[in-house]
Design a protein around this motif. Structure first.
Motif, PDB file in Angstrom:
ATOM      1  N   GLY A   1      40.346  13.018 101.276  1.00  0.00           N
ATOM      2  CA  GLY A   1      41.132  14.177 100.851  1.00  0.00           C
ATOM      3  C   GLY A   1      42.255  13.792  99.900  1.00  0.00           C
ATOM      4  N   CYS A   2      42.955  12.705 100.211  1.00  0.00           N
ATOM      5  CA  CYS A   2      44.031  12.225  99.338  1.00  0.00           C
ATOM      6  C   CYS A   2      43.477  11.787  97.993  1.00  0.00           C
ATOM      7  N   SER A   3      42.344  11.102  98.007  1.00  0.00           N
ATOM      8  CA  SER A   3      41.721  10.643  96.759  1.00  0.00           C
ATOM      9  C   SER A   3      41.284  11.814  95.893  1.00  0.00           C
ATOM     10  N   LEU A   4      40.723  12.839  96.506  1.00  0.00           N
ATOM     11  CA  LEU A   4      40.319  14.027  95.747  1.00  0.00           C
ATOM     12  C   LEU A   4      41.524  14.710  95.110  1.00  0.00           C
ATOM     13  N   ALA A   5      42.636  14.754  95.828  1.00  0.00           N
ATOM     14  CA  ALA A   5      43.850  15.361  95.282  1.00  0.00           C
ATOM     15  C   ALA A   5      44.377  14.559  94.097  1.00  0.00           C
ATOM     16  N   VAL A   6      44.346  13.236  94.196  1.00  0.00           N
ATOM     17  CA  VAL A   6      44.795  12.384  93.087  1.00  0.00           C
ATOM     18  C   VAL A   6      43.884  12.580  91.876  1.00  0.00           C
ATOM     19  N   LEU A   7      42.569  12.617  92.107  1.00  0.00           N
ATOM     20  CA  LEU A   7      41.632  12.832  90.997  1.00  0.00           C
ATOM     21  C   LEU A   7      41.851  14.188  90.328  1.00  0.00           C
ATOM     22  N   LEU A   8      42.125  15.215  91.129  1.00  0.00           N
ATOM     23  CA  LEU A   8      42.411  16.536  90.574  1.00  0.00           C
ATOM     24  C   LEU A   8      43.661  16.485  89.702  1.00  0.00           C
ATOM     25  N   ALA A   9      44.716  15.840  90.209  1.00  0.00           N
ATOM     26  CA  ALA A   9      45.962  15.740  89.440  1.00  0.00           C
ATOM     27  C   ALA A   9      45.746  14.977  88.141  1.00  0.00           C
ATOM     28  N   LEU A  10      45.002  13.872  88.202  1.00  0.00           N
ATOM     29  CA  LEU A  10      44.719  13.103  86.990  1.00  0.00           C
ATOM     30  C   LEU A  10      43.879  13.908  85.999  1.00  0.00           C
ATOM     31  N   GLY A  11      42.913  14.656  86.509  1.00  0.00           N
ATOM     32  CA  GLY A  11      42.085  15.487  85.642  1.00  0.00           C
ATOM     33  C   GLY A  11      42.880  16.573  84.941  1.00  0.00           C
ATOM     34  N   ILE A  12      43.757  17.229  85.699  1.00  0.00           N
ATOM     35  CA  ILE A  12      44.599  18.268  85.097  1.00  0.00           C
ATOM     36  C   ILE A  12      45.549  17.638  84.078  1.00  0.00           C
TER      37      ILE A  12
END
Length: 121
Positions: free
Chosen positions: A36-47
């Motif tokens: 879950g934390c990794s998905l949130a980081v990937l989302l932030a990096l993508g945005i």
């Protein structure tokens, strides 16, 4: 300064999440918390990448100005929100964890994602 505050808040919430899961003896779901934390980081990096490389300079400046005003408003609101709910925050998080631990613990991916996502805490 806002990023530092958000980072500290996320670290606090994820630490509470991991400590509680360890306390109740469900270390098997720690991998889901990391997911879950990794998905949130990937989302932030993508945005962040989209805003940096996908927009013109003028658009970046306009969005940056608007987001600065929004961030100031959110931080101000967050101070008052934390004053009203700080005592119950840990209990609310534990209640969410308990509900997510039923079964395989896949709900912890969502709990970790929501608590780790930028701007949601």
């Amino acid at each position: 300064m806002i990023g530092l505050r958000e980072g500290l808040e996320v670290a606090l919430l994820v630490t509470i999440l991991v400590a509680y899961v360890g306390k109740v003896g469900r270390r098997d779901v720690l991998r889901r918390i990391r997911t879950g934390c990794s998905l949130a980081v990937l989302l932030a990096l993508g945005i962040g990448a989209q805003l940096t490389y996908g927009l013109s300079f003028t658009s970046q400046e306009a969005i940056g100005g608007v987001l600065s005003i929004v961030a100031t408003g959110r931080v101000t609101w967050m101070v008052f929100w934390m004053l009203a709910r700080a005592r119950n925050l840990s209990g609310q998080l534990r209640c969410g964890i308990d509900r997510s631990l039923v079964g395989s613990g896949l709900g912890l991916v969502v709990v970790a994602f929501v608590n780790f996502s930028p701007g949601t805490t």
